[in-house]
Design a protein around this motif. Sequence first.
Motif, PDB file in Angstrom:
ATOM      1  N   SER A 166       2.989  -6.660  -6.616  1.00 27.86           N
ATOM      2  CA  SER A 166       3.873  -5.525  -6.322  1.00 27.86           C
ATOM      3  C   SER A 166       3.951  -4.608  -7.535  1.00 27.86           C
ATOM      4  N   GLN A 197       5.802  -2.036  -7.747  1.00 27.58           N
ATOM      5  CA  GLN A 197       7.205  -1.669  -7.995  1.00 27.58           C
ATOM      6  C   GLN A 197       7.868  -2.716  -8.876  1.00 27.58           C
ATOM      7  N   GLU A 203       0.229 -10.785 -12.325  1.00 33.11           N
ATOM      8  CA  GLU A 203       0.333 -10.612 -10.867  1.00 33.11           C
ATOM      9  C   GLU A 203      -0.850 -11.322 -10.212  1.00 33.11           C
ATOM     10  N   SER A 237      -2.251  -4.715  -8.628  1.00 32.07           N
ATOM     11  CA  SER A 237      -1.624  -3.658  -7.819  1.00 32.07           C
ATOM     12  C   SER A 237      -1.838  -2.336  -8.554  1.00 32.07           C
ATOM     13  N   PRO A 266      -3.890  -5.383  -1.815  1.00 33.96           N
ATOM     14  CA  PRO A 266      -2.954  -4.592  -2.624  1.00 33.96           C
ATOM     15  C   PRO A 266      -3.430  -3.152  -2.848  1.00 33.96           C
ATOM     16  N   GLU A 305       2.581  -8.788   3.736  1.00 33.72           N
ATOM     17  CA  GLU A 305       3.490  -7.878   3.016  1.00 33.72           C
ATOM     18  C   GLU A 305       3.916  -6.690   3.890  1.00 33.72           C
ATOM     19  N   LYS A 336       7.805  -3.543   4.564  1.00 32.01           N
ATOM     20  CA  LYS A 336       7.727  -2.115   4.237  1.00 32.01           C
ATOM     21  C   LYS A 336       8.849  -1.358   4.956  1.00 32.01           C
TER      22      LYS A 336
END
Length: 432
Positions: free
Chosen positions: A165, A167, A187, A191, A309, A336, A340
């Motif tokens: 992610s 973010q 990670e 990403s 990703p 994932e 969203k």
Amino acid sequence: MPRFTFAQPTRLRGQVPLLGDKSISHRALLFSALAQGPTRVHGLSIGGDVASTAQCLAQLGVAVSRADKVTLVQGLRDWSSPTGVLDCGNSGTTMRLLLGALAGQAGIRAQLTGDASLRRRPMRRVEAPLCQMGARIELSPEGTAPVQLWGQPLHGADLTLPVASAQVKTAILLAGLRASGPTRVAEPLPSRDHSERALRAMGADIRYHDGAWQIAPGPLQSLGLWEIPGDPSSAAFAALATLLHPNAEVVVPQLCCNPTRLGWLCVVERMGARCQLRDLGEMAGEPVGQLLCQSSDLHGVTVAATEVPGLIDEVPILALAAAAAQGTTRFCSVGELRHKESDRLAETLRLLAMLGVSAHSEGDDLIVQGCGSPHFWRQLPFEFDAGLDHRMAMTAAVAGLVGPAAVTLADTQAIATSWPGFIELFQTLTVA
Ligand code: S3P
């Protein structure tokens, strides 16, 4: 609730002027707001998500003003406690990045919330690593917004994210700038890396070492001028409308070609798309290019878990391409999507079912049986309610633009989250 009906025009021709990339726009505002000195940002996205970030920063005492196409941000190392609740609207990026930026600002007390879509999205994934750095953050019992935050001194940590992610990674890097020692974040798959590029350009001590990003505490220097290239995620909708339409040729004159964002283009090229990308150099550390797309016959492919990703936001529109392709397409490990702006796995299946396309999920995989051409989709016009999800709204719109059945969006409002001007653009491409 503004409704709009999208039907297939006889042809699509012309140029697609993109807005500045949404991910980079959030970072340009937030990072410049933390930097020493003023920054002039050119080409900031005018979508609702980025407006939410600007509004929250203003509440935190940062001066953000816009004149013509230039946004001026006056950086402030220490922000002040906000006047009122910080409303992040529909924007997960605003909420997660702000939590990272605020966690280490001692004395700040903030409450963050968002619209009904954002209030159902998981925040534990950002709260847990920040708390390992010493942050004080409280979520609802469901692990969602509203979020309470008390800024306080942080310490560095060695963190491994369970899901890729950008973010969450960015929130940790921003918190790391204020921690008492170095922070490492690994990670599972790479990403998008806009934050790492920008932080390095702004003088942060950030490097990739031994499978993890490592950042040392320190100040950020303003870039002075920050130019934002066109949004490749928006470009995907224009490109796929062109590829799937029987008589189309469209140019995207300037888009961000960061490889962590162009997974969708690699996939459609593998599907047989007629696309040409021309290198145009760099803009603020990001590669930029011009893309030409023409009507194409596509075939099914497998999209590997390692690619996901780099194209997660484009899975719904790629699934529409798969529905038009010859043969089967499998998107591996796209679970994932459930987290969203809507449950995009369920919503994509719902849209494909309305088109008469056979598709299903197997665990976290999405499998689409292509019809060979949009021409073989169901002929019956239908209405689609995308709720608060801009990308599902644009995917349904493209289905109407390229297929035999007109598609009416029950509410077009959500599109303005990332691409105000989307409807008007397709009106010009139709008559050009
Ligand atoms: C974004 C990262 C991605 C993406 C989102 C924007 C960003 O989410 O889906 O639209 O700007 O960092 P994740 O952080 O879940 O990867």
